[in-house]
Design a protein around this motif. Structure first.
Motif: not given
Length: 192
Positions: A1-4, A186-190
């Protein structure tokens, strides 16, 4: 999970006019909406409660049907009684103690606790006044490996931070905010 971490506000005309005169309130609102739509399905947004931003965060999370469980809001007890009613819309609201002194001392404590609360992947800077500059500086010190993403099209402190900093040129005139946040966060969909 990304924390922004979100640092945002709508400049007030009675404060430093350098922020108010360059602010684009419509683009501030649209960038916050896009951030909510892009980040909440995959991560969490943490921000310090602000009378203009808290209601927007609540509205956009509700309209996108993303819920509020991935939003953390910080407030200082110094402002108890002045907080937007939308505070009640958030599942994770954290209050920092009221300390001796005035607004500056209480905001400094809140910002310190908020920015130390977790390991952030990125900070997004939208519109704003002096507080954006303070939070950007503190964020960079505490999270030197994290991305810092000023949104200069929103004007105000975010634009000044962009102009005075070393940021990618593609940010300069970008107003397709959802696209901007997807590319930058999210630079890479992978990787998602």
């Amino acid at each position: 999970m990304i924390e922004v971490f979100l640092s945002a506000s709508v400049p007030l005309p009675e404060r430093n006019r350098i922020y108010f005169e360059t602010a684009d309130v419509f683009l501030i609102r649209e960038s916050i909406r896009a951030l909510v739509e892009v980040v909440l399905p995959k991560g969490r947004i943490t921000f310090g409660g602000h009378p203009a931003i808290t209601p927007l965060m609540s509205l956009y999370a509700r309209n996108a049907k993303l819920g509020n469980k991935h939003i953390t809001i910080y407030q200082s007890d110094f402002f108890r009684g002045e907080m937007p009613r939308e505070n009640d819309d958030f599942a994770d609201i954290r209050y920092t103690a009221k300390v001796a002194g005035g607004v500056a001392e209480n905001l400094a404590l809140m910002r310190s606790e908020m920015l130390r609360s977790r390991k952030f992947d990125a900070a997004v800077l939208i519109g704003g006044m002096e507080g954006i500059r303070d939070e950007a500086s503190m964020f960079k010190e505490l999270h030197p490996q994290a991305k810092v993403l000023p949104v200069p099209a929103t004007g105000a402190a975010a634009r000044i931070e962009f102009l005075e900093g070393d940021y990618p040129d593609f940010l300069k005139n970008e107003i397709s905010f959802a696209s901007l946040f997807r590319r930058a966060l999210f630079p890479s969909p992978l990787a998602e």
